[in-house]
Design an enzyme around this catalytic site. Structure first.
Site, PDB file in Angstrom:
ATOM      1  N   ASP A 150       0.846  -1.195   0.000  1.00 28.54           N
ATOM      2  CA  ASP A 150       0.000   0.000   0.000  1.00 28.54           C
ATOM      3  C   ASP A 150       0.883   1.248   0.000  1.00 28.54           C
ATOM      4  OD1 ASP A 150      -1.790   2.107   0.619  1.00 28.54           O
ATOM      5  OD2 ASP A 150      -3.123   0.711   1.641  1.00 28.54           O
ATOM      6  N   LYS A 154      -0.824   9.824   0.337  1.00 29.26           N
ATOM      7  CA  LYS A 154      -0.825  11.149   0.957  1.00 29.26           C
ATOM      8  C   LYS A 154       0.395  11.288   1.869  1.00 29.26           C
ATOM      9  CE  LYS A 154      -5.841  11.738   0.815  1.00 29.26           C
ATOM     10  NZ  LYS A 154      -7.084  11.968   1.607  1.00 29.26           N
ATOM     11  N   THR A 223       0.788  -8.452 -11.739  1.00 28.19           N
ATOM     12  CA  THR A 223      -0.368  -8.472 -10.848  1.00 28.19           C
ATOM     13  C   THR A 223      -1.407  -7.454 -11.293  1.00 28.19           C
ATOM     14  OG1 THR A 223       0.408  -6.747  -9.338  1.00 28.19           O
ATOM     15  CG2 THR A 223       1.215  -8.996  -8.960  1.00 28.19           C
ATOM     16  N   PHE A 225      -2.527  -5.113  -9.489  1.00 29.66           N
ATOM     17  CA  PHE A 225      -2.074  -3.803  -9.020  1.00 29.66           C
ATOM     18  C   PHE A 225      -1.131  -3.171 -10.047  1.00 29.66           C
ATOM     19  CE2 PHE A 225      -3.269  -6.078  -5.192  1.00 29.66           C
ATOM     20  CZ  PHE A 225      -4.048  -5.133  -4.549  1.00 29.66           C
ATOM     21  N   GLU A 226      -0.285  -4.004 -10.646  1.00 31.86           N
ATOM     22  CA  GLU A 226       0.627  -3.500 -11.667  1.00 31.86           C
ATOM     23  C   GLU A 226      -0.143  -3.050 -12.903  1.00 31.86           C
ATOM     24  OE1 GLU A 226       4.667  -4.942 -14.027  1.00 31.86           O
ATOM     25  OE2 GLU A 226       3.678  -6.253 -12.577  1.00 31.86           O
TER      26      GLU A 226
END
EC number: 2.1.1.33
Length: 244
Positions: A150, A154, A223, A225-226
């Site tokens: 993760d 921010k 993945t 996410f990639e």
């Protein structure tokens, strides 16, 4: 993926978490259950005894756990399990340990491992820091993989990121000399933080040189996410460090 907490008051579950009558006290991560399908729930019932490892807080002999002596690879925060499943299919000479707190991802991987007939994979549904500190012997791991943790994008949340000096030192302790640490991220400033932390950690040397990166290794499947990051125009950084 795995999300470590700092001491800044991020909310955690205040009581033990129960899934299929297996109680776990959640201490050091944000629990994100998501949508848990009936098939994933059944996977815990049917396949956890085969692939799952219940946290007991005692150091384990990993050769006994797997029933053989083989190189040991740990993936921290395996998400939906795509990379770990791919590795188990294509590198069966290794023993694989996966740690993930996201229950639907664990359930999905359990189903996949059963479908593949995998034999040398064990999973923890628990906090990685606790598992590493209390159940993994120092120097027991040949490789540690952390893919797309993760990013806490921010700036005020950067202290919640997984890759911090204390965690890096813990990883070094668990790797044998000659082992390696492989990380991937699609966030430029997180790659910078990884370099800052890992380059300053005794016992780690960047295989590609100072602030260098390597091509995506054959053992890592792309993945979701990639793919998501690439769709957003993000680069992917693969960092590979040797334990010296």
């Amino acid at each position: 993926m795995m999300n470590l907490l700092s001491s800044d008051g991020v909310q955690v579950l205040p009581r033990p978490f129960t899934l299929n009558e297996r109680r776990r006290e959640v201490r050091s991560f944000v629990l994100r259950q998501g949508h848990f399908t009936p098939a994933q729930k059944r996977a815990f019932d049917h396949y956890w005894p085969r692939f799952g490892v219940d946290f007991i807080g005692q150091l384990r002999d990993l050769d006994v756990l797997f029933g053989r002596s083989a190189p040991k690879v740990l993936e921290v925060g395996f998400g939906n399990g795509a990379a770990l499943r791919f590795a188990a299919q294509h590198e069966p000479r290794y023993d694989y340990i996966g740690i993930e707190v996201y229950a639907p991802g664990v359930g999905r991987l359990l189903n996949g491992l059963a479908e593949d007939g995998s034999r040398h994979v064990r999973l923890y549904h628990y906090d990685a820091v606790e598992v590493l500190n209390k159940e993994i012997v120092d120097g027991a791991l040949d490789e540690i993989r952390i893919y797309f943790p993760d990013p806490w994008h921010k700036k005020r949340h950067h202290k919640r990121r997984l890759i911090q000096p204390l965690f890096a030192t813990l990883l070094v302790r668990k790797l044998r000399v000659g082992g390696c640490l492989h990380m991937a991220t699609d966030w430029a400033d997180y790659a910078e933080q990884m370099w800052d932390v890992l380059d300053a950690t005794p016992g780690l040397v960047n295989r590609a040189g100072l602030r260098g990166q390597v091509p995506c290794p054959d053992w890592r499947v792309q993945t979701r996410f990639e793919r998501r990051g690439q769709n957003l125009g993000h680069r992917v950084w693969n960092l590979l460090y040797d334990r010296v």
